[in-house]
Scaffold this motif. Structure first.
Motif, short mmCIF file in Angstrom:
data_model
loop_
_atom_site.label_atom_id
_atom_site.label_comp_id
_atom_site.label_asym_id
_atom_site.label_seq_id
_atom_site.Cartn_x
_atom_site.Cartn_y
_atom_site.Cartn_z
N GLY A 173 0.84 -1.19 0.00
CA GLY A 173 0.00 0.00 0.00
C GLY A 173 0.86 1.23 0.00
N HIS A 174 0.30 2.31 -0.51
CA HIS A 174 1.03 3.56 -0.52
C HIS A 174 0.05 4.70 -0.55
CE1 HIS A 174 0.49 1.93 -4.56
NE2 HIS A 174 0.25 3.17 -4.94
N GLY A 175 0.56 5.88 -0.44
CA GLY A 175 -0.31 7.05 -0.50
C GLY A 175 -0.28 7.79 0.79
N HIS A 184 -10.07 -6.09 -9.93
CA HIS A 184 -8.73 -5.53 -10.04
C HIS A 184 -8.44 -4.69 -8.79
CE1 HIS A 184 -8.61 -6.63 -14.29
NE2 HIS A 184 -9.83 -6.14 -14.39
N ASP A 185 -7.17 -4.40 -8.53
CA ASP A 185 -6.80 -3.50 -7.43
C ASP A 185 -7.33 -2.10 -7.74
OD1 ASP A 185 -5.43 -5.59 -6.27
OD2 ASP A 185 -3.44 -4.79 -6.69
N HIS A 186 -7.83 -1.43 -6.68
CA HIS A 186 -8.33 -0.07 -6.81
C HIS A 186 -7.95 0.71 -5.57
CE1 HIS A 186 -10.60 -0.97 -10.40
NE2 HIS A 186 -11.31 -1.90 -9.79
N ALA A 187 -8.11 2.02 -5.63
CA ALA A 187 -7.93 2.91 -4.48
C ALA A 187 -8.90 4.06 -4.67
CB ALA A 187 -6.49 3.41 -4.40
N LEU A 188 -9.06 4.86 -3.63
CA LEU A 188 -9.93 6.03 -3.70
C LEU A 188 -9.10 7.26 -3.38
CD1 LEU A 188 -12.92 7.02 -4.00
CD2 LEU A 188 -12.98 7.02 -1.50
N ARG A 242 -5.99 9.93 0.00
CA ARG A 242 -6.24 8.66 -0.67
C ARG A 242 -6.08 7.49 0.27
NH1 ARG A 242 -2.16 6.28 -4.99
NH2 ARG A 242 -3.10 4.39 -4.22
N THR A 243 -6.70 6.40 -0.15
CA THR A 243 -6.56 5.14 0.57
C THR A 243 -5.33 4.44 0.03
OG1 THR A 243 -7.84 3.85 -1.03
CG2 THR A 243 -9.07 4.87 0.79
N THR A 299 -11.40 2.94 5.39
CA THR A 299 -12.11 4.19 5.66
C THR A 299 -11.13 5.35 5.53
OG1 THR A 299 -13.65 3.08 7.16
CG2 THR A 299 -13.45 5.47 7.37
N LEU A 300 -11.55 6.34 4.74
CA LEU A 300 -10.75 7.53 4.49
C LEU A 300 -11.47 8.71 5.13
CD1 LEU A 300 -8.36 8.84 2.94
CD2 LEU A 300 -9.91 9.09 1.01
#
Length: 163
Positions: A33-35, A91-95, A105-106, A116-117
């Motif tokens: 994970g990153h962000g 697929h992998d996703h993020a928000l 971002r998540t 939860t963001l």
């Protein structure tokens, strides 16, 4: 003999169940994970609707499917929000939420994962999208307006041809 054998099987089954529960708890973490931005751990999976995480915090579901984002609400006022992002795709996703309050971002979410963001939204327009690969360019984006009427979409000025 039969009673002892049955009791041993029950004890072994309970021990195996307890071991599986302990091992499942060891699998959490931020693998790849990153962000940035404010974020919290993923809530436990539940079929019940999410509850407000704190007084004065509005919770919004963000369903991430393959190349679409669906938000559980469409009108926003300035204030504190908890966006519960769930990857319902394959697929992998993020928000990511980008606007007057900055970028938040998540982490990248594997299929089935959620996070939860927490964001404090100020008045203005925000872009909500998936920052993974080229998902945003494939249509995995939306826009929200906080503290005002939504901007008109695809409007064309009327043409009166000089009349």
């Amino acid at each position: 003999m039969t009673c002892t054998l049955t009791r041993n099987r029950v004890v072994l089954g309970l021990a195996a169940g307890a071991l599986a529960g302990v091992l499942a708890g060891c699998g959490s973490g931020n693998a790849g994970g990153h962000g940035g931005g404010a974020k919290t751990s993923a809530p436990p999976e539940s079929s019940a609707p999410p509850k407000s995480s704190a007084p004065g915090v509005t919770q919004v579901k963000a369903d991430l499917t393959d190349f679409h984002i669906a938000l559980s609400q469409t009108t926003f006022k300035a204030g504190d929000y908890a966006f519960v992002a769930k990857n319902s795709g394959h697929h992998d996703h993020a928000l990511e939420i980008e606007g007057p309050a900055g970028e938040h971002r998540t982490k990248t979410l594997a299929p089935g994962a959620s996070e939860t963001l927490k964001v404090t939204l100020k008045s203005g327009t925000y872009e909500v999208y998936c920052p993974v690969d080229a998902h945003k360019d494939m249509g995995m984006k939306t826009e929200i307006t906080v503290g005002g009427a939504a901007a008109p979409v695809n409007t064309t000025p009327s043409q009166n041809n000089g009349y």
